[in-house]
Design an enzyme around this catalytic site. Sequence first.
Site, PDB file in Angstrom:
ATOM      1  N   ARG A 128       2.374   1.083  -5.972  1.00  0.00           N
ATOM      2  CA  ARG A 128       2.493   0.180  -4.828  1.00  0.00           C
ATOM      3  C   ARG A 128       1.248  -0.668  -4.632  1.00  0.00           C
ATOM      4  NH1 ARG A 128       6.520   1.786  -1.428  1.00  0.00           N
ATOM      5  NH2 ARG A 128       5.515   0.704   0.273  1.00  0.00           N
ATOM      6  N   CYS A 143       0.827  -1.199   0.000  1.00  0.00           N
ATOM      7  CA  CYS A 143       0.000   0.000   0.000  1.00  0.00           C
ATOM      8  C   CYS A 143       0.863   1.252   0.000  1.00  0.00           C
ATOM      9  CB  CYS A 143      -0.898  -0.010   1.228  1.00  0.00           C
ATOM     10  SG  CYS A 143      -1.891  -1.507   1.350  1.00  0.00           S
ATOM     11  N   GLU A 152       3.676 -11.320 -15.964  1.00  0.00           N
ATOM     12  CA  GLU A 152       3.302 -10.108 -15.211  1.00  0.00           C
ATOM     13  C   GLU A 152       2.357  -9.204 -15.996  1.00  0.00           C
ATOM     14  OE1 GLU A 152       6.303  -8.155 -12.401  1.00  0.00           O
ATOM     15  OE2 GLU A 152       7.507  -8.897 -14.058  1.00  0.00           O
ATOM     16  N   HIS A 180      13.224 -33.627 -19.608  1.00  0.00           N
ATOM     17  CA  HIS A 180      13.026 -34.334 -18.330  1.00  0.00           C
ATOM     18  C   HIS A 180      11.637 -34.077 -17.759  1.00  0.00           C
ATOM     19  CE1 HIS A 180      17.239 -35.429 -18.393  1.00  0.00           C
ATOM     20  NE2 HIS A 180      17.514 -34.173 -18.674  1.00  0.00           N
ATOM     21  N   LYS A 214       4.549  -2.743  -7.078  1.00  0.00           N
ATOM     22  CA  LYS A 214       5.951  -2.523  -7.457  1.00  0.00           C
ATOM     23  C   LYS A 214       6.916  -2.877  -6.340  1.00  0.00           C
ATOM     24  CE  LYS A 214       9.245  -0.915 -10.096  1.00  0.00           C
ATOM     25  NZ  LYS A 214       9.627  -1.701 -11.247  1.00  0.00           N
ATOM     26  N   ASN A 251       0.100   0.504   5.950  1.00  0.00           N
ATOM     27  CA  ASN A 251       0.810  -0.282   4.929  1.00  0.00           C
ATOM     28  C   ASN A 251       1.493  -1.428   5.651  1.00  0.00           C
ATOM     29  OD1 ASN A 251       2.356  -1.364   2.841  1.00  0.00           O
ATOM     30  ND2 ASN A 251       4.070  -0.014   3.340  1.00  0.00           N
ATOM     31  N   GLY A 252       1.161  -2.646   5.301  1.00  0.00           N
ATOM     32  CA  GLY A 252       1.790  -3.796   5.953  1.00  0.00           C
ATOM     33  C   GLY A 252       0.759  -4.817   6.395  1.00  0.00           C
ATOM     34  N   LYS A 262       8.258 -11.628 -17.235  1.00  0.00           N
ATOM     35  CA  LYS A 262       7.708 -10.393 -17.825  1.00  0.00           C
ATOM     36  C   LYS A 262       6.378 -10.679 -18.507  1.00  0.00           C
ATOM     37  CE  LYS A 262       9.466  -7.760 -16.003  1.00  0.00           C
ATOM     38  NZ  LYS A 262      10.485  -8.330 -15.229  1.00  0.00           N
ATOM     39  N   TRP A 310      -3.085  -2.329  -1.704  1.00  0.00           N
ATOM     40  CA  TRP A 310      -2.836  -3.638  -2.305  1.00  0.00           C
ATOM     41  C   TRP A 310      -3.373  -4.625  -1.277  1.00  0.00           C
ATOM     42  CZ3 TRP A 310      -0.267  -8.354  -1.530  1.00  0.00           C
ATOM     43  CH2 TRP A 310      -0.124  -9.145  -2.671  1.00  0.00           C
ATOM     44  N   GLU A 334      13.565 -14.716 -16.821  1.00  0.00           N
ATOM     45  CA  GLU A 334      13.122 -13.312 -16.787  1.00  0.00           C
ATOM     46  C   GLU A 334      12.107 -13.025 -17.897  1.00  0.00           C
ATOM     47  OE1 GLU A 334      12.711  -9.227 -15.875  1.00  0.00           O
ATOM     48  OE2 GLU A 334      13.061 -11.078 -14.748  1.00  0.00           O
TER      49      GLU A 334
HETATM   50  C1  AGP Z   1       9.459  -7.520 -11.447  1.00  0.00           C
HETATM   51  O1  AGP Z   1       8.952  -7.054 -12.631  1.00  0.00           O
HETATM   52  C2  AGP Z   1       8.528  -7.467 -10.331  1.00  0.00           C
HETATM   53  N1  AGP Z   1       8.077  -6.171 -10.100  1.00  0.00           N
HETATM   54  C3  AGP Z   1       9.015  -8.156  -9.091  1.00  0.00           C
HETATM   55  O2  AGP Z   1       9.333  -9.479  -9.408  1.00  0.00           O
HETATM   56  C4  AGP Z   1      10.235  -7.509  -8.438  1.00  0.00           C
HETATM   57  O3  AGP Z   1      11.381  -7.768  -9.179  1.00  0.00           O
HETATM   58  C5  AGP Z   1      10.414  -8.102  -7.044  1.00  0.00           C
HETATM   59  O4  AGP Z   1       9.256  -7.826  -6.301  1.00  0.00           O
HETATM   60  C6  AGP Z   1      11.642  -7.540  -6.350  1.00  0.00           C
HETATM   61  O5  AGP Z   1      11.466  -6.173  -6.145  1.00  0.00           O
HETATM   62  P1  AGP Z   1      12.737  -5.286  -5.716  1.00  0.00           P
HETATM   63  O6  AGP Z   1      13.745  -5.353  -6.827  1.00  0.00           O
HETATM   64  O7  AGP Z   1      12.173  -3.924  -5.500  1.00  0.00           O
HETATM   65  O8  AGP Z   1      13.272  -5.894  -4.446  1.00  0.00           O
END
Ligand code: AGP
Length: 603
Positions: A27, A2, A483, A499, A598, A98-99, A480, A74, A476
């Site tokens: 966030r 949040c 996501e 495998h 984020k 937040n938390g 992407k 969030w 990676e």
């Molecule tokens: C990546 O696109 C994501 N937003 C997520 O996997 C991110 O890399 C992960 O939460 C780590 O975040 P940070 O680099 O801020 O620690």
Amino acid sequence: MCGIVGYSGPQNSVGPIIEGLSRLEYRGYDSAGICLKINNELQIIKKEGKLDNLKAILGESRPFSNTGIGHTRWATHGAVTTDNAHPHGNEIFAVVHNGIIENAQSLKKDLLAEGFQFKSQTDSEVFLVLLTKFYKQTGNTLQSISKAFNLITGNSAFVITEKASDKLYAVKRSAPLVVGENKENREAFVSSDPFALVGFAPRIYFPQDGVICEGVVTANDVTVNFYELDLTPSSRYKFQANSMSMDSTSKGPYEHYMLKEIHEQPALVDKLAAFYIKNEGRKELDTLKGFKAPGWHLTACGTAWHAGLVIKNYFEQINRQRADVDIASEFRYREPILNKGEVGLFISQSGETADTLACQELCKEKGIETFSIVNTEGSTLFRNSDKNFLIHAGVEIGVASTKAFTLQALTGYLMSRAMEGTLDDPKLFSEIQLLSNRIGELCAQSDSLKEVAEKIYTKKGFIFTGRGKYFPIALEGALKLKEIAYVHAEGYAAGELKHGPIALIDESIVNIAVVGPELLEKTVSNVEEVKARRGIMVVVGPKDSPEIEHLADAYIPLDFNGLPNLSPLYVNVALQFLAYHIAKLKGTDIDKPRNLAKSVTVE
Ligand code: AGP
């Protein structure tokens, strides 16, 4: 997680609060809300969905208040509804959180038994009810905050406003919180991220855990007071001038922040190389010259973890130093073997990811040095590390991380060359310049990647494969796509396919094979195996390689020449574009993908 903000001062608090929330919406964007003090009453306006929904309501009613708090959510506890949106309030207090309050259920049970009522299913409202209970007993806000905060467990940050005054209160434990001050305008601010205070608060404070902050605005001044939980004055906070700039936060000519951030990479790669090899960053990097650690523990989450896998190859192949790479949420509970002299290297864009921070704490407790590769100066990871290597990516707003990955991996490569003592090798600088040029060429040819996306975006599933230094890139690339396009995508080591995962292959599944000039033959046979099962083959491979090009349904030719160490970063940009175009064709929310945030500040 949040985003929380607070304002007290002479101007209408709606302005700075809404602007702050719009900068923090990366966030979490499940709901948004604001509490204003109007005619000496606490008025809460909140709405589920994106911040625009709240803005629309405020646009009509145009309220005015000198004091207010705001929240963008969030969801962790309680469904995405307006009742569960923050702020939570009553006639005495309003709170944004937040938390996670980990012991909320047991506290709530006791409070219900004492006759207190709840309007939401959230854990956060428990703090409001505790606050109110103690205020009814003491009539003292600071005492009530202290008593309530002492009872809760978990990573949390709170901003509190009250009917009784225009003061702003805030307190936190293992969650990001910054307090701001504008002496000239007599204004006090609170936020989850200094970014929300840029242009508003030239002076910012980072309180430590369990320090109550009190923002007091009077007719001719503003002060921020800090108290320990026993209400004695506290000096456990860090002051700094707010040096962040706003110029990096517009989308410019780009439709999405993600696209802008992909296009920023050539210039940022050049800037980082100049910073660490030729300019002020060289001093910090030179402290690694000849540095030998008996072992490295690279720990991170998500995309940052993938960057760790790339850096492992550099530390092991160039420096012959063991580098274990761990997912932070596993490392912290695995009782890892940490030996004297080893180093914990934490990789994070935000510097606020709860699992990564907990691993840093674990290493510090065990007397292990902690280094960071981080983007956010002043973040908790940055403040708690023995050595920091900033990646200078600027603010990354797109939730799907792109430029941060490239610069995290590049910073790790520069650390490796620094340990090797070869930062002045001219081939190093020219390889990085070549990387920047090649990424620039990819940015210019993004449409050709769009054509590939048009062929495959309707497919049911995607399997990314890569060998050796391209295996992390396969992971990676898959992340992407998951996501931002919401499709099922997996990354595998190419040799692993037979495998098991190859069972998934049929004409509805796309295999995106990342193929470098190294191990080409090996990977060709993997491509053959998939083709034999009528899988759709997209190959990202060396240009002028007919032996593999003819096998592919779509071929993305890349020039690997001159990039012996950095080709994984180059290839990854092609996968960033592919994911972007597939998501664009599927019409998903590319900058704020569903269910994501984020910066993940809870476990
Ligand atoms: C990546 O696109 C994501 N937003 C997520 O996997 C991110 O890399 C992960 O939460 C780590 O975040 P940070 O680099 O801020 O620690």
